[in-house]
Design a protein around this motif. Structure first.
Motif, mmCIF file in Angstrom:
data_model
loop_
_atom_site.group_PDB
_atom_site.id
_atom_site.type_symbol
_atom_site.label_atom_id
_atom_site.label_comp_id
_atom_site.label_asym_id
_atom_site.label_seq_id
_atom_site.Cartn_x
_atom_site.Cartn_y
_atom_site.Cartn_z
ATOM 1 N N THR A 73 -44.890 38.281 -58.807
ATOM 2 C CA THR A 73 -45.617 37.098 -59.254
ATOM 3 C C THR A 73 -45.585 36.017 -58.192
ATOM 4 O OG1 THR A 73 -45.771 35.440 -61.022
ATOM 5 C CG2 THR A 73 -43.575 36.088 -60.324
ATOM 6 N N ASP A 74 -46.570 35.122 -58.268
ATOM 7 C CA ASP A 74 -46.558 33.898 -57.461
ATOM 8 C C ASP A 74 -46.500 32.666 -58.359
ATOM 9 O OD1 ASP A 74 -46.698 34.959 -54.788
ATOM 10 O OD2 ASP A 74 -48.743 35.585 -55.225
ATOM 11 N N ASP A 75 -46.262 32.865 -59.649
ATOM 12 C CA ASP A 75 -46.165 31.764 -60.605
ATOM 13 C C ASP A 75 -44.898 30.953 -60.314
ATOM 14 O OD1 ASP A 75 -45.655 30.157 -62.895
ATOM 15 O OD2 ASP A 75 -46.711 31.564 -64.199
ATOM 16 N N GLU A 76 -45.076 29.672 -60.045
ATOM 17 C CA GLU A 76 -43.931 28.821 -59.699
ATOM 18 C C GLU A 76 -42.917 28.747 -60.827
ATOM 19 O OE1 GLU A 76 -43.113 27.515 -56.872
ATOM 20 O OE2 GLU A 76 -44.883 28.260 -55.830
ATOM 21 N N ASP A 77 -43.386 28.752 -62.083
ATOM 22 C CA ASP A 77 -42.455 28.724 -63.215
ATOM 23 C C ASP A 77 -41.561 29.964 -63.209
ATOM 24 O OD1 ASP A 77 -43.296 26.299 -64.219
ATOM 25 O OD2 ASP A 77 -44.770 27.184 -65.577
ATOM 26 N N VAL A 78 -42.143 31.115 -62.911
ATOM 27 C CA VAL A 78 -41.374 32.358 -62.892
ATOM 28 C C VAL A 78 -40.411 32.377 -61.717
ATOM 29 C CG1 VAL A 78 -41.512 34.879 -62.836
ATOM 30 C CG2 VAL A 78 -43.281 33.564 -64.018
ATOM 31 N N LEU A 79 -40.848 31.868 -60.574
ATOM 32 C CA LEU A 79 -39.976 31.842 -59.401
ATOM 33 C C LEU A 79 -38.749 30.965 -59.644
ATOM 34 C CD1 LEU A 79 -42.610 31.598 -56.512
ATOM 35 C CD2 LEU A 79 -41.527 33.631 -57.479
ATOM 36 N N ARG A 80 -38.925 29.845 -60.353
ATOM 37 C CA ARG A 80 -37.785 28.988 -60.686
ATOM 38 C C ARG A 80 -36.898 29.633 -61.743
ATOM 39 N NH1 ARG A 80 -41.842 24.911 -60.097
ATOM 40 N NH2 ARG A 80 -42.307 25.065 -62.322
ATOM 41 N N TRP A 81 -37.496 30.411 -62.636
ATOM 42 C CA TRP A 81 -36.768 31.045 -63.741
ATOM 43 C C TRP A 81 -35.896 32.200 -63.273
ATOM 44 C CZ3 TRP A 81 -38.477 36.110 -65.118
ATOM 45 C CH2 TRP A 81 -37.892 36.647 -66.257
ATOM 46 N N ALA A 82 -36.352 32.903 -62.249
ATOM 47 C CA ALA A 82 -35.628 34.081 -61.775
ATOM 48 C C ALA A 82 -34.307 33.692 -61.121
ATOM 49 C CB ALA A 82 -36.498 34.855 -60.783
ATOM 50 N N ASP A 83 -33.379 34.642 -61.082
ATOM 51 C CA ASP A 83 -32.100 34.406 -60.418
ATOM 52 C C ASP A 83 -32.285 34.235 -58.912
ATOM 53 O OD1 ASP A 83 -30.721 34.654 -62.845
ATOM 54 O OD2 ASP A 83 -30.609 36.835 -62.638
ATOM 55 N N ARG A 84 -33.230 34.958 -58.341
ATOM 56 C CA ARG A 84 -33.557 34.809 -56.927
ATOM 57 C C ARG A 84 -34.943 35.382 -56.678
ATOM 58 N NH1 ARG A 84 -31.541 39.587 -53.531
ATOM 59 N NH2 ARG A 84 -30.999 41.176 -55.055
ATOM 60 N N SER A 85 -35.518 34.981 -55.557
ATOM 61 C CA SER A 85 -36.843 35.453 -55.176
ATOM 62 C C SER A 85 -36.757 36.110 -53.804
ATOM 63 C CB SER A 85 -37.847 34.294 -55.132
ATOM 64 O OG SER A 85 -37.986 33.696 -56.405
ATOM 65 N N ILE A 86 -37.506 37.194 -53.641
ATOM 66 C CA ILE A 86 -37.552 37.905 -52.366
ATOM 67 C C ILE A 86 -39.017 38.124 -52.027
ATOM 68 C CG2 ILE A 86 -36.866 39.961 -51.089
ATOM 69 C CD1 ILE A 86 -34.659 40.371 -53.191
ATOM 70 N N THR A 87 -39.482 37.528 -50.958
ATOM 71 C CA THR A 87 -40.882 37.684 -50.570
ATOM 72 C C THR A 87 -41.104 39.077 -50.006
ATOM 73 O OG1 THR A 87 -41.091 35.327 -50.097
ATOM 74 C CG2 THR A 87 -42.744 36.795 -49.135
ATOM 75 N N VAL A 88 -42.062 39.775 -50.587
ATOM 76 C CA VAL A 88 -42.362 41.146 -50.192
ATOM 77 C C VAL A 88 -43.851 41.269 -49.926
ATOM 78 C CG1 VAL A 88 -42.352 43.552 -50.909
ATOM 79 C CG2 VAL A 88 -40.448 42.067 -51.542
ATOM 80 N N LYS A 89 -44.204 41.801 -48.790
ATOM 81 C CA LYS A 89 -45.604 42.100 -48.478
ATOM 82 C C LYS A 89 -45.703 43.596 -48.227
ATOM 83 C CE LYS A 89 -46.622 37.540 -46.580
ATOM 84 N NZ LYS A 89 -47.322 37.122 -47.808
ATOM 85 N N VAL A 90 -46.510 44.242 -49.018
ATOM 86 C CA VAL A 90 -46.520 45.699 -49.035
ATOM 87 C C VAL A 90 -47.911 46.231 -48.731
ATOM 88 C CG1 VAL A 90 -46.063 47.757 -50.400
ATOM 89 C CG2 VAL A 90 -44.658 45.738 -50.713
ATOM 90 N N LYS A 91 -47.969 47.218 -47.856
ATOM 91 C CA LYS A 91 -49.202 47.963 -47.633
ATOM 92 C C LYS A 91 -49.108 49.272 -48.401
ATOM 93 C CE LYS A 91 -48.497 48.024 -43.248
ATOM 94 N NZ LYS A 91 -48.585 48.247 -41.777
#
Length: 270
Positions: free
Chosen positions: A192-210
């Motif tokens: 997700t890119d939802d800011e509410d979800v990013l704040r809610w999660a324990d941590r965020s890891i940016t992943v770009k996948v082909k």
């Protein structure tokens, strides 16, 4: 690489065409912002053996298993929440939720009982007998999550679970999922890119996948057949399947949703 524990419940190493390394601890909530989609989540769950690299689930090296064995093991541990468009309009909410259990051979009465239990936990029991077309977007989201969770997986993976919801609806859904994680030890991974979800999660890891290119069929592995798909799941509920039924969204004048606490961890039966 960030490993939250010495024994992560899910570990991907040099995974996919981007050689991703990711470790997630049991009961952790991880958000993956970036170019992740349902296809990547399915691969991360072990359901897609075409992705290269190492993948461990509950300590089991899935990359060493044959496709059918890998798929069976992955389905007992992981669930990828379906898009709301994959809910069957000819079935009721309770029947949609119970369908994964019916497909495993569980009796309808017990499957319905377990489905209603998860619908109650996700604050959707009041619409158990409704058709999908009668649900609001928020209710559709919760029914889709209930259908994923009815098999009591250890890991839930979901793409944009709050997409299209209002701010109060997003917070309501996230509170329910946080309760499920806390009481059931459920590990949650959301793309997700939802800011509410990013704040809610324990941590965020940016992943770009082909997405990896399709590989030629392996004749050695092809000797082991994969489980046959169910082409007419509605027929198992004694419903005639109607193709091309549009998904209408009917809004009802109902009051605020009441939050129902999630049941105890012992109820998971694991």
């Amino acid at each position: 690489m960030s490993i939250p524990s010495d024994n992560p419940i899910l570990l991907a190493r040099d995974f996919g065409p981007d050689a991703l390394t990711l470790a997630v601890g049991e009961g952790e909530i991880v958000a993956l912002p970036g170019a992740c989609d349902e296809g990547f989540l399915r691969a991360l769950s072990g359901a897609d053996p075409a992705w290269p690299g190492g993948l461990w689930l509950q300590g089991e090296p899935l990359h060493t298993l044959r496709p059918a064995a890998r798929l069976r093991f992955a389905h007992t541990q992981c669930a990828v929440a379906p898009r709301v468009g994959k809910l069957l309009p000819e079935l009721t909410v309770a029947e949609n939720t119970a369908l994964p259990l019916i497909l495993t051979g569980l009796g309808r009465q017990e499957a319905r009982r377990r489905a209603l239990r998860w619908l109650e936990r996700l604050d959707a029991a009041a619409c158990a007998e409704w058709r999908i077309a009668d649900l609001t977007p928020s209710e559709m989201r919760r029914v889709a999550l209930a259908r994923a969770l009815v098999l009591d997986p250890a890991i839930l993976l979901a793409e944009d679970p709050t997409d299209g919801l209002s701010a109060p609806e997003r917070l309501h859904l996230l509170r329910i999922l946080r309760a499920a994680s806390g009481t059931h030890g459920l590990t949650i991974i959301v793309a997700t890119d939802d800011e509410d979800v990013l704040r809610w999660a324990d941590r965020s890891i940016t992943v770009k996948v082909k997405t990896p290119a399709a590989e030629p069929a392996n004749t050695e592995l092809a000797a082991e057949p994969l489980p046959a798909p169910i082409t007419e799941p509605a027929a198992m509920m004694n419903h005639a399947a109607h193709g091309g039924i549009p998904h209408r969204i009917g809004r009802h004048a109902r009051g605020e949703h009441r939050f129902s606490p999630v049941g105890s961890g012992a109820e998971r039966g694991r």
